[in-house]
Write a protein that holds these residues in place. Structure first.
Motif, mmCIF file in Angstrom:
data_model
loop_
_atom_site.group_PDB
_atom_site.id
_atom_site.type_symbol
_atom_site.label_atom_id
_atom_site.label_comp_id
_atom_site.label_asym_id
_atom_site.label_seq_id
_atom_site.Cartn_x
_atom_site.Cartn_y
_atom_site.Cartn_z
ATOM 1 N N ASN A 64 9.830 -41.160 -39.979
ATOM 2 C CA ASN A 64 10.069 -42.589 -39.866
ATOM 3 C C ASN A 64 9.693 -43.231 -41.198
ATOM 4 O O ASN A 64 8.510 -43.319 -41.520
ATOM 5 N N ASN A 65 10.696 -43.623 -41.970
ATOM 6 C CA ASN A 65 10.466 -44.215 -43.299
ATOM 7 C C ASN A 65 9.593 -43.327 -44.185
ATOM 8 O O ASN A 65 8.665 -43.794 -44.823
ATOM 9 N N GLY A 66 9.857 -42.033 -44.170
ATOM 10 C CA GLY A 66 9.168 -41.110 -45.063
ATOM 11 C C GLY A 66 7.862 -40.525 -44.558
ATOM 12 O O GLY A 66 7.269 -39.691 -45.221
ATOM 13 N N SER A 67 7.375 -40.967 -43.402
ATOM 14 C CA SER A 67 6.156 -40.360 -42.850
ATOM 15 C C SER A 67 6.396 -39.976 -41.395
ATOM 16 O O SER A 67 7.248 -40.548 -40.715
ATOM 17 N N TRP A 68 5.629 -39.012 -40.912
ATOM 18 C CA TRP A 68 5.816 -38.495 -39.564
ATOM 19 C C TRP A 68 5.185 -39.411 -38.530
ATOM 20 O O TRP A 68 4.050 -39.862 -38.689
ATOM 21 N N SER A 69 5.939 -39.716 -37.491
ATOM 22 C CA SER A 69 5.477 -40.588 -36.405
ATOM 23 C C SER A 69 5.485 -39.812 -35.100
ATOM 24 O O SER A 69 6.174 -38.796 -34.962
ATOM 25 N N ILE A 70 4.758 -40.331 -34.128
ATOM 26 C CA ILE A 70 4.658 -39.722 -32.798
ATOM 27 C C ILE A 70 5.119 -40.740 -31.769
ATOM 28 O O ILE A 70 4.780 -41.920 -31.860
ATOM 29 N N SER A 71 5.892 -40.249 -30.780
ATOM 30 C CA SER A 71 6.366 -41.141 -29.726
ATOM 31 C C SER A 71 6.354 -40.396 -28.395
ATOM 32 O O SER A 71 6.751 -39.234 -28.331
ATOM 33 N N ALA A 72 5.918 -41.081 -27.344
ATOM 34 C CA ALA A 72 5.912 -40.483 -26.008
ATOM 35 C C ALA A 72 7.319 -40.397 -25.421
ATOM 36 O O ALA A 72 7.591 -39.573 -24.556
#
Length: 126
Positions: A64-72
């Protein structure tokens, strides 16, 4: 005092019957691999979209915009993907950061390129 044990039994039975069944069956989503693989598989990688699903934590890991994100839940950018038919790779990476190997995964599991086969014809009739 005889009513207390009876009341406890009634309450226990009541709680067992009203507890949702999915509380006890927190298995992977229906699109995840079959039972035999679940013991070893820790993550599912979707190479065509370049995101992961952590089977233990039940979360999606995505750029997400160059960095790793977490989503349920599945991120909206992937919302139109049919996870049942999408290409998946089962990974046995320990820990919860499979994306640390993402550059290697992108190379190893490149997007599939469909090659059009030309039909062999007999040539024009004269």
């Amino acid at each position: 005092m005889k009513t207390f044990p009876k009341l406890l039994v009634i309450i226990t039975l009541f709680l067992l019957f009203i507890t949702p069944q999915d509380l006890f069956s927190q298995g992977p989503p229906p699109w995840a691999p079959a039972h035999g693989y679940r013991a070893k598989t820790k993550h599912i990688y979707f190479p065509d979209q370049n995101f992961y699903f952590d089977l233990e934590k039940r979360v999606y890991l995505y750029l997400n915009n160059g960095s790793w994100s977490i989503s349920a839940s599945i991120p909206s950018v992937f919302g139109t993907i049919n996870l049942n038919t999408a290409r998946k790779v089962e990974l046995e990476i320990g820990g919860h950061t499979p994306y640390q190997y993402n550059e290697q995964h992108k190379i190893t599991y490149k997007k599939s390129k469909k090659v059009k086969k030309e039909k062999k014809g007999k040539g024009p009739k004269h």
